[in-house]
Design a protein around this motif. Structure first.
Motif, PDB file in Angstrom:
ATOM      1  N   ARG A  18       0.823  -1.209   0.000  1.00  0.00           N
ATOM      2  CA  ARG A  18       0.000   0.000   0.000  1.00  0.00           C
ATOM      3  C   ARG A  18       0.857   1.260   0.000  1.00  0.00           C
ATOM      4  O   ARG A  18       1.916   1.294   0.606  1.00  0.00           O
ATOM      5  CB  ARG A  18      -0.900   0.023   1.227  1.00  0.00           C
ATOM      6  CG  ARG A  18      -1.932  -1.060   1.235  1.00  0.00           C
ATOM      7  CD  ARG A  18      -2.800  -0.906   2.484  1.00  0.00           C
ATOM      8  NE  ARG A  18      -3.821  -1.908   2.536  1.00  0.00           N
ATOM      9  CZ  ARG A  18      -5.023  -1.799   1.954  1.00  0.00           C
ATOM     10  NH1 ARG A  18      -5.332  -0.712   1.280  1.00  0.00           N
ATOM     11  NH2 ARG A  18      -5.907  -2.756   2.045  1.00  0.00           N
ATOM     12  N   ARG A  19       0.355   2.261  -0.672  1.00  0.00           N
ATOM     13  CA  ARG A  19       0.994   3.561  -0.706  1.00  0.00           C
ATOM     14  C   ARG A  19       0.023   4.606  -0.189  1.00  0.00           C
ATOM     15  O   ARG A  19      -1.187   4.490  -0.402  1.00  0.00           O
ATOM     16  CB  ARG A  19       1.405   3.921  -2.131  1.00  0.00           C
ATOM     17  CG  ARG A  19       2.767   3.387  -2.474  1.00  0.00           C
ATOM     18  CD  ARG A  19       2.694   2.435  -3.640  1.00  0.00           C
ATOM     19  NE  ARG A  19       4.050   2.038  -4.000  1.00  0.00           N
ATOM     20  CZ  ARG A  19       4.516   0.830  -3.760  1.00  0.00           C
ATOM     21  NH1 ARG A  19       3.776  -0.088  -3.191  1.00  0.00           N
ATOM     22  NH2 ARG A  19       5.743   0.508  -4.122  1.00  0.00           N
ATOM     23  N   LEU A  62      -1.311   6.000  10.519  1.00  0.00           N
ATOM     24  CA  LEU A  62      -1.875   5.374   9.316  1.00  0.00           C
ATOM     25  C   LEU A  62      -0.827   4.542   8.576  1.00  0.00           C
ATOM     26  O   LEU A  62      -1.138   3.474   8.039  1.00  0.00           O
ATOM     27  CB  LEU A  62      -2.468   6.433   8.384  1.00  0.00           C
ATOM     28  CG  LEU A  62      -3.769   7.067   8.845  1.00  0.00           C
ATOM     29  CD1 LEU A  62      -4.122   8.256   7.956  1.00  0.00           C
ATOM     30  CD2 LEU A  62      -4.893   6.042   8.849  1.00  0.00           C
ATOM     31  N   VAL A  63       0.394   5.023   8.533  1.00  0.00           N
ATOM     32  CA  VAL A  63       1.470   4.281   7.881  1.00  0.00           C
ATOM     33  C   VAL A  63       1.617   2.909   8.534  1.00  0.00           C
ATOM     34  O   VAL A  63       1.773   1.893   7.848  1.00  0.00           O
ATOM     35  CB  VAL A  63       2.800   5.073   7.923  1.00  0.00           C
ATOM     36  CG1 VAL A  63       3.980   4.204   7.533  1.00  0.00           C
ATOM     37  CG2 VAL A  63       2.716   6.296   7.013  1.00  0.00           C
ATOM     38  N   VAL A  68       1.748   0.641   5.183  1.00  0.00           N
ATOM     39  CA  VAL A  68       2.180   1.425   4.033  1.00  0.00           C
ATOM     40  C   VAL A  68       3.667   1.206   3.778  1.00  0.00           C
ATOM     41  O   VAL A  68       4.470   1.210   4.699  1.00  0.00           O
ATOM     42  CB  VAL A  68       1.868   2.922   4.289  1.00  0.00           C
ATOM     43  CG1 VAL A  68       2.521   3.822   3.261  1.00  0.00           C
ATOM     44  CG2 VAL A  68       0.360   3.138   4.328  1.00  0.00           C
ATOM     45  N   VAL A  69       4.019   1.019   2.491  1.00  0.00           N
ATOM     46  CA  VAL A  69       5.421   0.806   2.108  1.00  0.00           C
ATOM     47  C   VAL A  69       6.063   2.047   1.499  1.00  0.00           C
ATOM     48  O   VAL A  69       7.277   2.081   1.304  1.00  0.00           O
ATOM     49  CB  VAL A  69       5.575  -0.385   1.130  1.00  0.00           C
ATOM     50  CG1 VAL A  69       5.089  -1.677   1.780  1.00  0.00           C
ATOM     51  CG2 VAL A  69       4.854  -0.114  -0.182  1.00  0.00           C
ATOM     52  N   ARG A 100       9.131  10.763  11.331  1.00  0.00           N
ATOM     53  CA  ARG A 100       8.235  10.014  12.223  1.00  0.00           C
ATOM     54  C   ARG A 100       8.009   8.570  11.785  1.00  0.00           C
ATOM     55  O   ARG A 100       7.465   7.790  12.557  1.00  0.00           O
ATOM     56  CB  ARG A 100       6.875  10.702  12.303  1.00  0.00           C
ATOM     57  CG  ARG A 100       6.852  11.959  13.113  1.00  0.00           C
ATOM     58  CD  ARG A 100       5.506  12.677  12.931  1.00  0.00           C
ATOM     59  NE  ARG A 100       5.279  13.704  13.914  1.00  0.00           N
ATOM     60  CZ  ARG A 100       5.846  14.903  13.907  1.00  0.00           C
ATOM     61  NH1 ARG A 100       6.691  15.215  12.953  1.00  0.00           N
ATOM     62  NH2 ARG A 100       5.567  15.784  14.848  1.00  0.00           N
ATOM     63  N   ILE A 101       8.375   8.233  10.553  1.00  0.00           N
ATOM     64  CA  ILE A 101       7.971   6.907  10.051  1.00  0.00           C
ATOM     65  C   ILE A 101       9.137   5.984   9.730  1.00  0.00           C
ATOM     66  O   ILE A 101       8.972   4.995   9.015  1.00  0.00           O
ATOM     67  CB  ILE A 101       7.006   7.028   8.851  1.00  0.00           C
ATOM     68  CG1 ILE A 101       7.634   7.791   7.685  1.00  0.00           C
ATOM     69  CG2 ILE A 101       5.706   7.681   9.290  1.00  0.00           C
ATOM     70  CD1 ILE A 101       6.766   7.815   6.447  1.00  0.00           C
ATOM     71  N   GLY A 102      10.288   6.285  10.253  1.00  0.00           N
ATOM     72  CA  GLY A 102      11.411   5.362  10.141  1.00  0.00           C
ATOM     73  C   GLY A 102      11.840   5.081   8.723  1.00  0.00           C
ATOM     74  O   GLY A 102      12.133   5.986   7.955  1.00  0.00           O
ATOM     75  N   SER A 103      11.836   3.811   8.365  1.00  0.00           N
ATOM     76  CA  SER A 103      12.395   3.391   7.079  1.00  0.00           C
ATOM     77  C   SER A 103      11.415   3.472   5.916  1.00  0.00           C
ATOM     78  O   SER A 103      11.785   3.171   4.777  1.00  0.00           O
ATOM     79  CB  SER A 103      12.930   1.965   7.195  1.00  0.00           C
ATOM     80  OG  SER A 103      11.843   1.077   7.458  1.00  0.00           O
TER      81      SER A 103
END
Length: 164
Positions: A18-19, A62-63, A68-69, A100-103
């Motif tokens: 998902r994006r 949400l990520v 989410v990728v 906030r979302i790391g990798s």
């Protein structure tokens, strides 16, 4: 982080998953989500921009919850390609989200005319866009994300023209 203003997977292959598409405004943030194959973008939610950055925290949630990728943030450039205050704001927003979302990679993609396109699609569907600002923001996020998905699936390049 790459030399790009925001970290991205442009030099890596297409990862299934998902994006998230993000249309950053001064008052609202429209959000769209793709299906698991990365083929079709759909509206998800409109968030209020908040001084406490709770909107960024919600996007980070949400990520994780939507697995989410990749995140695609619209970069509002002028028709001549120049960047203005809105582009700087979107870039800063993307940076704050990336932290906030790391990798999970965050890409900035050209979003010229995304709101115009979204408004036109809504009008064609019988929706009065003037009364549906939150819907416009989501629809603009769909246009941004779908354009990115279509560009990748047809050409094997990202929305900036780089081969993956």
């Amino acid at each position: 982080m790459t030399s790009d203003p925001v970290a991205g997977a442009a030099t890596q292959g297409w990862t299934p998953g998902r994006r998230l598409g993000v249309d950053v405004g001064t008052v609202r943030v429209g959000v769209a989500l793709s299906d698991a194959t990365g083929t079709l973008a759909s509206p998800l939610v409109t968030l209020r921009r908040a001084k406490d950055q709770s909107d960024l925290n919600r996007l980070a949630e949400l990520v994780v919850t939507e697995e989410v990728v990749e995140v695609v943030v619209g970069l509002p450039t002028h028709l001549n390609g120049a960047s203005g205050a809105s582009a700087r704001d979107a870039s800063a927003y993307a940076q704050a989200l990336a932290s906030r979302i790391g990798s999970v990679p965050v890409h900035l993609v050209d979003e010229r005319l995304s709101t115009v396109t979204a408004t036109s699609h809504l009008r064609a569907g019988g929706i009065d866009a003037r009364r549906q600002r939150a819907v416009i923001d989501q629809a603009a996020a769909v246009v941004i994300l779908q354009s990115h998905l279509d560009g990748r699936s047809r050409t094997g390049t990202d929305s900036r023209g780089r081969h993956s």
